[in-house]
Design an enzyme around this catalytic site. Structure first.
Site, PDB file in Angstrom:
ATOM      1  N   TYR A  75      -7.547  10.920  10.529  1.00 10.38           N
ATOM      2  CA  TYR A  75      -6.542  10.946  12.021  1.00 10.38           C
ATOM      3  C   TYR A  75      -6.755  12.462  12.865  1.00 10.38           C
ATOM      4  CZ  TYR A  75      -3.007   7.505  10.558  1.00 10.38           C
ATOM      5  OH  TYR A  75      -1.956   6.565  10.309  1.00 10.38           O
ATOM      6  N   LYS A  76      -6.722  13.086  12.065  1.00  5.58           N
ATOM      7  CA  LYS A  76      -7.189  15.020  11.996  1.00  5.58           C
ATOM      8  C   LYS A  76      -8.591  14.227  12.345  1.00  5.58           C
ATOM      9  CE  LYS A  76      -4.561  17.609   9.493  1.00  5.58           C
ATOM     10  NZ  LYS A  76      -4.220  18.357   8.723  1.00  5.58           N
ATOM     11  N   GLY A  92     -10.494   0.029  11.601  1.00 12.33           N
ATOM     12  CA  GLY A  92      -9.119   0.630  12.548  1.00 12.33           C
ATOM     13  C   GLY A  92      -8.970   2.038  13.572  1.00 12.33           C
ATOM     14  N   GLU A 142       4.052   1.948  15.527  1.00 19.42           N
ATOM     15  CA  GLU A 142       4.943   1.964  13.879  1.00 19.42           C
ATOM     16  C   GLU A 142       4.466   1.298  13.299  1.00 19.42           C
ATOM     17  OE1 GLU A 142       7.945   1.914  12.333  1.00 19.42           O
ATOM     18  OE2 GLU A 142       8.395   2.588  14.268  1.00 19.42           O
ATOM     19  N   GLU A 150      -3.058  11.174   2.265  1.00 19.82           N
ATOM     20  CA  GLU A 150      -4.599  11.908   2.643  1.00 19.82           C
ATOM     21  C   GLU A 150      -5.909  11.655   3.363  1.00 19.82           C
ATOM     22  OE1 GLU A 150      -4.667  15.358   2.844  1.00 19.82           O
ATOM     23  OE2 GLU A 150      -3.072  15.505   1.986  1.00 19.82           O
ATOM     24  N   PRO A 151      -6.032  10.142   2.734  1.00 17.67           N
ATOM     25  CA  PRO A 151      -7.247   9.174   3.555  1.00 17.67           C
ATOM     26  C   PRO A 151      -6.711   9.445   4.836  1.00 17.67           C
ATOM     27  CG  PRO A 151      -6.319   8.507   1.149  1.00 17.67           C
ATOM     28  CD  PRO A 151      -5.349   9.732   1.113  1.00 17.67           C
ATOM     29  N   TYR A 167       0.913  -1.111  -0.141  1.00 20.36           N
ATOM     30  CA  TYR A 167       0.406   0.194   0.053  1.00 20.36           C
ATOM     31  C   TYR A 167       0.836   1.420  -0.280  1.00 20.36           C
ATOM     32  CZ  TYR A 167      -3.127   3.964   2.098  1.00 20.36           C
ATOM     33  OH  TYR A 167      -3.822   4.864   1.294  1.00 20.36           O
TER      34      TYR A 167
END
Length: 168
Positions: free
Chosen positions: A138-139, A104, A90, A132-133, A33
């Protein structure tokens, strides 16, 4: 820890020695990926020794309907400013066909719980700038980018050379 999550049929557990082959499989899938498969030199033997003999890192496995679909590999680092350990993530990976279900986020939630239970000050990780995804994900969780820091690395020949500086 065998954690049932809010997602039906999704459980999170700590990896055991028998998961070594699976962990390497997930690492290679993540590397594909990230377009970094050529950099994976880990073997089952190296992972087994690092994770289960030397205990240099830990892994949690996410299972959907009893089938492994993702993992997170983490270890402790230390903040001198906080005066205590943190968790450093990690790698976190969920297989593509299972993305978008909240798995996730559940793995992140499990890591946050581990960090809280171990009295860690924070949970840190890196993300590739082009991803970007993941950055949006995360944001959305409340993560903040540490844009004022630059990551440095010494490896291979430079690491070998640096280690010999004491001898000269």
């Amino acid at each position: 820890m065998n954690l049932k999550t809010k997602i039906p049929n999704f459980e999170i557990r700590f990896a055991t020695e028998k998961d070594t082959k699976l962990i390497l499989k997930f690492i290679k899938e993540l590397a594909v990926y990230e377009n970094l498969l050529s950099e994976v030199v880990a073997t089952e033997e190296v992972l087994y020794n690092s994770l289960f003999v030397k205990k240099q890192a830990e892994v949690i496995i996410g299972e959907y309907n009893g089938e492994p679909v993702g993992f997170a590999l983490f270890f402790h680092n230390f903040s001198t400013f906080l005066g205590k350990a943190n968790l450093y993530l990690e790698d976190l990976y969920v297989q593509p066909q299972m993305r978008g279900l909240g798995l996730g986020k559940s793995l992140f939630s499990a890591l946050a719980r581990i960090a809280i239970e171990r009295n860690c000050g924070r949970l840190d990780w890196w993300c590739l700038d082009w991803n970007e995804p993941s950055i949006k994900f995360y944001k959305k969780m409340g993560a903040i980018p540490m844009d004022e820091w630059t990551v440095y690395r010494v490896e291979n020949e430079a690491l070998e050379k640096l280690s010999k500086e004491l001898d000269e």
